[in-house]
Design a protein around this motif. Structure first.
Motif, PDB file in Angstrom:
ATOM      1  N   CYS A   1       0.865  -1.185   0.000  1.00  0.00           N
ATOM      2  CA  CYS A   1       0.000   0.000   0.000  1.00  0.00           C
ATOM      3  C   CYS A   1       0.901   1.234   0.000  1.00  0.00           C
ATOM      4  O   CYS A   1       1.865   1.299   0.767  1.00  0.00           O
TER       5      CYS A   1
ATOM      6  N   LEU B   1       0.374   4.044   1.183  1.00  0.00           N
ATOM      7  CA  LEU B   1       0.222   4.848   2.400  1.00  0.00           C
ATOM      8  C   LEU B   1       0.810   4.180   3.638  1.00  0.00           C
ATOM      9  O   LEU B   1       1.480   4.810   4.431  1.00  0.00           O
ATOM     10  N   CYS B   2       0.518   2.877   3.821  1.00  0.00           N
ATOM     11  CA  CYS B   2       0.937   2.219   5.066  1.00  0.00           C
ATOM     12  C   CYS B   2       1.971   1.117   4.849  1.00  0.00           C
ATOM     13  O   CYS B   2       2.491   0.566   5.818  1.00  0.00           O
TER      14      CYS B   2
ATOM     15  N   CYS C   1      -6.830   0.097   5.167  1.00  0.00           N
ATOM     16  CA  CYS C   1      -5.592   0.823   5.454  1.00  0.00           C
ATOM     17  C   CYS C   1      -5.717   1.593   6.767  1.00  0.00           C
ATOM     18  O   CYS C   1      -6.635   2.403   6.931  1.00  0.00           O
TER      19      CYS C   1
ATOM     20  N   ARG D   1      -4.018   4.040   7.712  1.00  0.00           N
ATOM     21  CA  ARG D   1      -3.832   5.474   7.475  1.00  0.00           C
ATOM     22  C   ARG D   1      -5.055   6.115   6.842  1.00  0.00           C
ATOM     23  O   ARG D   1      -5.146   7.329   6.773  1.00  0.00           O
ATOM     24  N   GLN D   2      -5.995   5.288   6.364  1.00  0.00           N
ATOM     25  CA  GLN D   2      -7.255   5.793   5.819  1.00  0.00           C
ATOM     26  C   GLN D   2      -8.362   5.711   6.864  1.00  0.00           C
ATOM     27  O   GLN D   2      -9.531   5.775   6.533  1.00  0.00           O
ATOM     28  N   ASN D   3      -7.957   5.480   8.116  1.00  0.00           N
ATOM     29  CA  ASN D   3      -8.899   5.377   9.225  1.00  0.00           C
ATOM     30  C   ASN D   3      -9.905   4.252   9.005  1.00  0.00           C
ATOM     31  O   ASN D   3     -11.088   4.380   9.309  1.00  0.00           O
TER      32      ASN D   3
ATOM     33  N   TYR E   1     -11.022   2.933   6.137  1.00  0.00           N
ATOM     34  CA  TYR E   1     -11.767   2.881   4.881  1.00  0.00           C
ATOM     35  C   TYR E   1     -11.087   1.899   3.942  1.00  0.00           C
ATOM     36  O   TYR E   1      -9.861   1.837   3.862  1.00  0.00           O
ATOM     37  N   ARG E   2     -11.883   1.136   3.203  1.00  0.00           N
ATOM     38  CA  ARG E   2     -11.335   0.125   2.293  1.00  0.00           C
ATOM     39  C   ARG E   2     -10.761   0.807   1.056  1.00  0.00           C
ATOM     40  O   ARG E   2     -11.391   1.611   0.426  1.00  0.00           O
ATOM     41  N   ARG E   3      -9.532   0.429   0.730  1.00  0.00           N
ATOM     42  CA  ARG E   3      -8.854   0.963  -0.443  1.00  0.00           C
ATOM     43  C   ARG E   3      -8.813  -0.155  -1.497  1.00  0.00           C
ATOM     44  O   ARG E   3      -8.403  -1.259  -1.206  1.00  0.00           O
TER      45      ARG E   3
END
Length: 196
Positions: A172, A174-175, A186, A188-190, A192-194
């Motif tokens: 990912c 972000l993480c 993720c 880092r998306q709190n 939320y599904r990426r």
């Protein structure tokens, strides 16, 4: 029962490979010589550590010998092995302990992979003592794969092993956790599904 040592000096082929889909892969070291094939399973992190340490040891050999050792700076293209593991892949044992050494007299890399063993101990000191006794027991210790490689074979093994490790699921952005084909929760998306 006497220790079983699978010795390849030198092997016709020594590679790291996988069985299964990314995210569910099982990693193997496989040595072969003629019709004889030995496969041992291990963790992805063990494969990565083995390849990285092997490259570091080869670099140190080159540095200490002033470039006079028969060790190429990079994996030779003619030594590249991209073929899949020989089938059937039958696990002899699961690797617990690994060791690397350079035999300066023979100009060979020595790779040892020893079977995982469960030890019972009451304290950390007892456990350390039991581990030391086990490692020193040449006659009755756990099964071991021992492979002796030329410098070129070792470089080629390390390159392929790192390629196999890196061929899994992409990280990912972000993480850095692996992305699954179904998506990724993720942190880092709190939560939320990426999507991949």
């Amino acid at each position: 029962m006497p220790r079983q040592v699978f010795l390849y000096d030198p092997p016709d082929r020594f590679v790291a490979g996988t069985v299964g889909l990314p995210g569910r892969r099982t990693f193997f070291l496989q040595a072969s010589s003629g019709p004889r094939v030995t496969s041992v399973s291990l963790e992805k992190t063990q494969v990565a550590a083995l390849a990285e340490r092997m490259d570091e040891l080869l670099d140190e050999v080159v540095r200490r010998t002033g470039g006079n050792a028969p060790v190429p700076a990079m994996a030779p293209a003619e030594a590249a092995d991209t073929a899949p593991l020989d089938v059937p892949v039958e696990e002899e044992f699961r690797v617990g302990t690994m060791a690397l050494a350079w035999d300066g007299d023979e100009q060979r890399m020595i790779v040892e992979a020893q079977a995982l063993v469960e030890l019972d101990a009451d304290s950390d000191e007892d456990l350390a003592e039991a581990e030391e006794r086990l490692l020193q027991d040449e006659e009755n210790g756990p099964p071991m794969l021992r492979v002796r490689l030329s410098g070129a074979q070792a470089r080629a093994f390390a390159k392929r092993a790192l390629d196999v490790v890196n061929a899994g699921r992409p990280p990912c952005p972000l993480c850095s956790l692996p992305l699954d084909p179904e998506g990724h929760v993720c942190p880092r998306q709190n939560g939320y599904r990426r999507q991949a």
